[in-house]
Structure formats: structure tokens, C-alpha cells
Scaffold this motif. Structure first.
Motif, mmCIF file in Angstrom:
data_model
loop_
_atom_site.group_PDB
_atom_site.id
_atom_site.type_symbol
_atom_site.label_atom_id
_atom_site.label_comp_id
_atom_site.label_asym_id
_atom_site.label_seq_id
_atom_site.Cartn_x
_atom_site.Cartn_y
_atom_site.Cartn_z
ATOM 1 N N GLN A 195 -77.036 -37.582 40.609
ATOM 2 C CA GLN A 195 -76.151 -38.485 41.350
ATOM 3 C C GLN A 195 -75.610 -39.606 40.461
ATOM 4 O O GLN A 195 -74.432 -39.981 40.564
ATOM 5 N N LEU A 196 -76.457 -40.133 39.584
ATOM 6 C CA LEU A 196 -75.990 -41.181 38.672
ATOM 7 C C LEU A 196 -74.960 -40.636 37.696
ATOM 8 O O LEU A 196 -73.958 -41.305 37.385
ATOM 9 N N ASN A 197 -75.172 -39.418 37.206
ATOM 10 C CA ASN A 197 -74.194 -38.810 36.305
ATOM 11 C C ASN A 197 -72.854 -38.609 37.000
ATOM 12 O O ASN A 197 -71.791 -38.815 36.406
ATOM 13 N N ASN A 198 -72.903 -38.199 38.253
ATOM 14 C CA ASN A 198 -71.661 -38.013 39.006
ATOM 15 C C ASN A 198 -70.911 -39.334 39.165
ATOM 16 O O ASN A 198 -69.680 -39.377 39.053
ATOM 17 N N ILE A 199 -71.666 -40.402 39.420
ATOM 18 C CA ILE A 199 -71.046 -41.725 39.554
ATOM 19 C C ILE A 199 -70.421 -42.159 38.231
ATOM 20 O O ILE A 199 -69.297 -42.657 38.182
ATOM 21 N N LEU A 200 -71.158 -41.953 37.133
ATOM 22 C CA LEU A 200 -70.679 -42.389 35.825
ATOM 23 C C LEU A 200 -69.458 -41.597 35.367
ATOM 24 O O LEU A 200 -68.563 -42.133 34.712
ATOM 25 N N ARG A 201 -69.409 -40.312 35.713
ATOM 26 C CA ARG A 201 -68.270 -39.480 35.297
ATOM 27 C C ARG A 201 -67.022 -39.791 36.105
ATOM 28 O O ARG A 201 -65.901 -39.636 35.610
ATOM 29 N N GLY A 202 -67.184 -40.214 37.356
ATOM 30 C CA GLY A 202 -66.026 -40.468 38.196
ATOM 31 C C GLY A 202 -65.251 -39.193 38.440
ATOM 32 O O GLY A 202 -65.807 -38.172 38.860
ATOM 33 N N CYS A 203 -63.954 -39.225 38.158
ATOM 34 C CA CYS A 203 -63.095 -38.065 38.396
ATOM 35 C C CYS A 203 -62.983 -37.151 37.185
ATOM 36 O O CYS A 203 -62.269 -36.143 37.228
ATOM 37 N N GLU A 204 -63.687 -37.481 36.093
ATOM 38 C CA GLU A 204 -63.564 -36.678 34.874
ATOM 39 C C GLU A 204 -64.500 -35.484 34.927
ATOM 40 O O GLU A 204 -65.629 -35.572 35.409
ATOM 41 N N ASP A 205 -64.023 -34.371 34.381
ATOM 42 C CA ASP A 205 -64.830 -33.152 34.367
ATOM 43 C C ASP A 205 -65.719 -33.049 33.140
ATOM 44 O O ASP A 205 -66.679 -32.279 33.123
ATOM 45 N N ASP A 206 -65.416 -33.789 32.091
ATOM 46 C CA ASP A 206 -66.167 -33.708 30.844
ATOM 47 C C ASP A 206 -67.566 -34.297 31.037
ATOM 48 O O ASP A 206 -67.731 -35.478 31.339
ATOM 49 N N ARG A 207 -68.571 -33.455 30.858
ATOM 50 C CA ARG A 207 -69.947 -33.903 31.047
ATOM 51 C C ARG A 207 -70.391 -34.874 29.955
ATOM 52 O O ARG A 207 -71.376 -35.595 30.114
ATOM 53 N N ASN A 208 -69.681 -34.900 28.827
ATOM 54 C CA ASN A 208 -70.098 -35.752 27.717
ATOM 55 C C ASN A 208 -69.700 -37.215 27.902
ATOM 56 O O ASN A 208 -70.083 -38.061 27.093
ATOM 57 N N VAL A 209 -68.905 -37.514 28.927
ATOM 58 C CA VAL A 209 -68.468 -38.896 29.114
ATOM 59 C C VAL A 209 -69.553 -39.742 29.762
ATOM 60 O O VAL A 209 -69.415 -40.963 29.835
ATOM 61 N N ALA A 210 -70.634 -39.135 30.245
ATOM 62 C CA ALA A 210 -71.701 -39.890 30.907
ATOM 63 C C ALA A 210 -73.057 -39.295 30.545
ATOM 64 O O ALA A 210 -73.190 -38.080 30.380
ATOM 65 N N ARG A 211 -74.063 -40.183 30.436
ATOM 66 C CA ARG A 211 -75.422 -39.727 30.107
ATOM 67 C C ARG A 211 -76.430 -40.530 30.912
ATOM 68 O O ARG A 211 -76.309 -41.746 31.050
ATOM 69 N N THR A 212 -77.427 -39.819 31.431
ATOM 70 C CA THR A 212 -78.561 -40.453 32.101
ATOM 71 C C THR A 212 -79.839 -39.938 31.454
ATOM 72 O O THR A 212 -80.076 -38.730 31.420
#
Length: 447
Positions: A195-212
Motif C-alpha cells: 500500500q505504501l508503494n502504491n501511494i509513493l508511485r502515484g499514477c506512475e507505472d514504473d516500480r523503480n520510482v518508489a521503494r519501501t
């Protein structure tokens, strides 16, 4: 070879050289009329300069001058320090702590206990779980993060948040809101991470833009935040900060030259002086695998000039233009991560589950964006600091602040102040006001 046949290794051998040549620390209040001298002589070892500067910074001391020399096997430093108001260090407890932390027993368990609040990972077992978050920053993001944790019944005990170049790095210490213990259920932690990763990514599909990540290592909090943003490449120019965020007076001037005679690269930094400036620079050079052999630090009024003679750990200097530009960009990013001309909101309230979610929601609904935050809990009291600016980039309207007072003033104390831009004026509130010095605020709340 059978285990019983392994050669014996005395565990005390690793500290033999230090025990033969123990560090010498002197705190001198007589040689200089307007500052305290801290003199450190020690056997040289990797990272020792960062350790010393880190300890002085954790005590909120201002380093006005410093002379560093660590050629050969010996390390010799002289630091001119004051407190946040420009006064000498006279408190016996502070002096004793400096002598213990930098002296022969500086790495013993008793001394390290006093620094646990500054380390990542020390809360990752027992009563707390440590979480690291990095991602793309946006208005209201912090409110969404705290709302997710509240919905999943996690209580935030402490947190540190930095933003720079539209990126965010966040260290959270959480526990279960019913048991007040660390959460070790893998499925529950996995749900939180997703859930935190989804929040951090927002509308972007790239998984590398966020890390938990769940932290297990023991690292200084400020150093870890620098490392997280560095790993997130916040120093790159793809999303440059605007002049409104960093006015010309805060723009650091960094040059790199060569000292051919001695085989060093010379890094010179000139910028507006502020608290923990030397720590941020030395921390970045150390994590980039550069060794500081000599350094001279001076402050002239509100400005600082710092000169470092460095080599890479492999003995090489910075010979290519690409290497020089990368170091310049990384140092500039490290300096700017703490720079702020935002308003500071200090809040004090009785701690409860969901408090942070509520506070950050109110800030978001009033059009305020959080650029930095520090969250602490002492007993039953929650003491939080938020650096805020208008989400549109304009100066914060004081009518907005008055609206905040009315909205949350019934349940908590709110103190508002402006970041001071000079660390050298004792008569002003100085940078000490940006620390967690709640004294009178906490007293008023309790009364």
C-alpha cells in the motif's frame, strides 16, 4: 577444514592499536574568548572525521572554524564550536559527553546508548519497526502515507522526512497500535509495503520510482537520509529546483582543483553558513568513497568557506571532468537538502493513534505542502515539527495559519516561526529554533 581446526583469532586484536594509542580529547574554554576549542588526536582510521563531526552535530554545536590533518597514521583535529546562540560550551554534562564520545571509550555500549535516537535500525526490534520510504514527492503525500498507516493500525512513534528535487526520503518508526510492540507478522508487513508503494508511485507505472524497505542496519539517521536521496539520484538535473525554492543567497559555489605537489584534489565550498553544514559535506564525501586528508573550515559573518584535500579510497584524484561534475552536483544536493525558507510549525499534543494522519490532512486541506518533518514522542506527549510552504509555491498567507490555529488549537499547542537564515546572530532566534527545543511550548501544554 573442521571447525575445531580453525586458527584462533583473538577478538581484542582488532582494537589493539587503539588501546596502545588511545584517542586524546581536550575541551578548551580558555584559549579563545568567543568559542570553545575541541581538540582530537587519534590513530587514523577510515571514517573517523565523519564520526567526530557527527557527534558535534548531534549536540547541535555550531562549528565556526576547523583544522583537519590526517596524513600518515595519525588524525589531528581542532574545532572551534559554539552553542546555537553563539556562546561557549560551558555545561558540564555536554563537555563530559564530548570527552566520553570522542575519547578512548567512545565506542563502548554505555556511550552508544546515549545516541540511539540518532540511529536507524535501533528500533527495528522490540518495541518498534523501522521503515524506509523513497519516492516522488507531491503535495499531500505525507498525509496519504500517515493515513495508510493509521488504517492498518500502525502507530508512528518517530519519523524524519526530507524532500529535495521533487523526491522524498522518509524514515518511520512504527508499532502495533494495540500491543505497542514491533510488528513481525510477514503478511501484515507485506500489505503495508504494497500500500505504501502504491501511494509513493502515484499514477506512475514504473516500480523503480518508489521503494519501501524495512531497516535492520544501525546507521545515523541524517546519514541514512542522505544515502537514501543519493541512491534515489536526487542530484541529477532531470527535475531541477526553482529559484523560488532556493534563492540566490543559498546557491553554493563549489570548485574542484588539483594540488599537484601533494597529489590531492581540492574541493572548495562557499555558501550561506548554517547548522550541520560540515556534517552534510563530510558525510557525502565519505559515502562517495572519498577520504579527507586535510581540511580548513572558516565562517565569515553569515557565509562559510570550506576547503577539503581529498583522494578516492583507491588513491586516485578527480582527473576527469565527469568525475568533478558528479561530485559538485552531489555536494550541492547534500547542502540544499536541509536549506529552507519555509514556515516552521511546532505542534505539541497528547499522543494518540491517527494524530499524524489528522494533522497532515489538515495541512493539506489548507493548501500547505510539507518539505521537511521531524516527529518525536516523549512519554505520552507527541512533539512534531513541520516545515511548510504554500502548495502553489507562493508565500504562506498568515490567514491560513490563523485558520490552522482555530482548527487544531482546541487539542494541541501550535507555535509558528520563520527559519532564520543566519547562524551567527545570538540576539535572533537562530537555527536552534528549527530543532526539537519545545521547552516552554511543552510546559504550556502540560499546564
Amino acid at each position: 577444514m573442521a571447525r575445531d581446526g580453525w586458527p584462533y583469532f583473538d577478538p581484542e586484536y582488532e582494537t589493539l592499536s587503539i588501546r596502545i594509542n588511545p584517542p586524546s580529547v581536550a575541551v578548551d574554554n580558555t584559549s579563545c574568548k568567543d568559542c570553545t576549542l575541541v581538540k582530537v588526536d587519534s590513530l587514523n582510521k577510515p571514517g573517523i572525521l565523519l564520526e567526530v563531526v557527527q557527534i558535534l552535530s548531534d549536540l547541535d554545536l555550531i562549528i565556526t572554524k576547523a583544522y583537519i590533518s590526517s596524513d600518515g597514521g595519525w588524525f589531528m583535529d581542532v574545532f572551534h564550536v559554539t552553542d546555537q546562540h553563539g556562546n561557549k560550551i560551558t555545561e558540564s554534562n555536554t563537555i563530559e559527553h564530548i570527552e566520553k564520545a570522542l575519547g578512548p571509550k567512545g565506542h563502548t555500549a554505555d556511550v552508544l546508548k546515549t545516541w540511539q535516537g540518532k540511529q536507524v535500525g535501533v528500533h527495528s526490534s522490540g518495541d518498534h519497526t523501522a521503515i524506509e520510504l523513497t519516492g516522488r514527492d507531491r503535495p499531500g503525500l505525507l498525509s496519504e502515507i500517515f493515513a495508510v498507516l493509521a488504517n492498518l493500525h500502525f502507530n508512528v512513534i518517530a519519523a524524519e522526512v526530507w524532500t529535495h528535487n521533487r523526491r522524498i526520503a522518509c524514515l518511520l518508526y512504527v508499532n502495533d497500535d494495540s500491543t505497542c510492540r514491533a510488528v513481525d507478522d510477514p503478511s501484515r508487513l507485506s500489505t503495508m509495503g504494497v500500500q505504501l508503494n502504491n501511494i509513493l508511485r502515484g499514477c506512475e507505472d514504473d516500480r523503480n520510482v518508489a521503494r519501501t524497505n524495512f531497516s535492520a542496519s544501525v546507521t545515523h539517521v541524517d546519514r541514512r537520509l542522505h544515502q537514501m536521496l543519493f541512491a534515489d539520484r536526487d542530484y541529477e538535473g532531470g527535475c531541477l529546483s526553482t529559484e523560488a525554492e532556493y534563492p540566490p543567497s543559498f546557491t553554493p559555489k563549489i570548485t574542484i582543483d588539483r594540488c599537484v605537489e601533494k597529489g590531492y584534489s581540492v574541493v572548495t565550498v562557499s555558501c550561506k553558513d548554517r547548522s550541520k553544514l560540515m556534517f552534510d559535506i563530510v558525510c557525502t564525501l565519505t559515502d562517495m568513497q572519498y577520504v579527507v586528508f586535510h581540511a580548513t573550515i572558516t565562517s565569515d559573518g553569515p557565509y562559510a568557506s570550506q576547503e577539503y584535500y581529498i583522494r578516492h579510497m583507491d588513491g586516485c584524484t578527480l582527473d576527469t571532468e565527469g568525475e568533478k561534475q558528479r561530485v559538485i552536483k552531489c555536494l550541492e544536493a547534500a547542502i540544499r537538502r536541509r536549506v529552507s525558507e519555509d514556515l516552521i510549525l511546532e505542534l505539541c499534543a497528547k499522543d494518540r493513534v491517527g494524530l499524524l494522519s489528522e494533522v497532515t490532512r489538515v495541512l493539506r486541506e489548507n493548501g500547505l505542502s510539507v518539505t521537511r518533518a521531524g516527529v518525536t514522542t516523549v512519554g505520552e506527549q507527541a512533539m512534531h515539527v513541520f516545515y511548510v510552504r504554500d502548495a502553489s509555491g507562493d508565500p504562506v498567507d498568515m490567514k491560513t495559519i490563523e485558520g490552522l490555529r482555530k482548527e487544531i488549537g482546541q487539542t494541541m499547542m501550535l507555535n509558528v516561526k520563520k527559519v532564520q537564515t543566519c547562524v551567527k546572530a545570538p540576539e535572533s532566534s537562530s537555527w536552534s529554533k528549527t530543532s526539537f527545543s519545545f521547552g516552554s511550548l511543552l510546559g504550556k501544554f502540560r499546564n
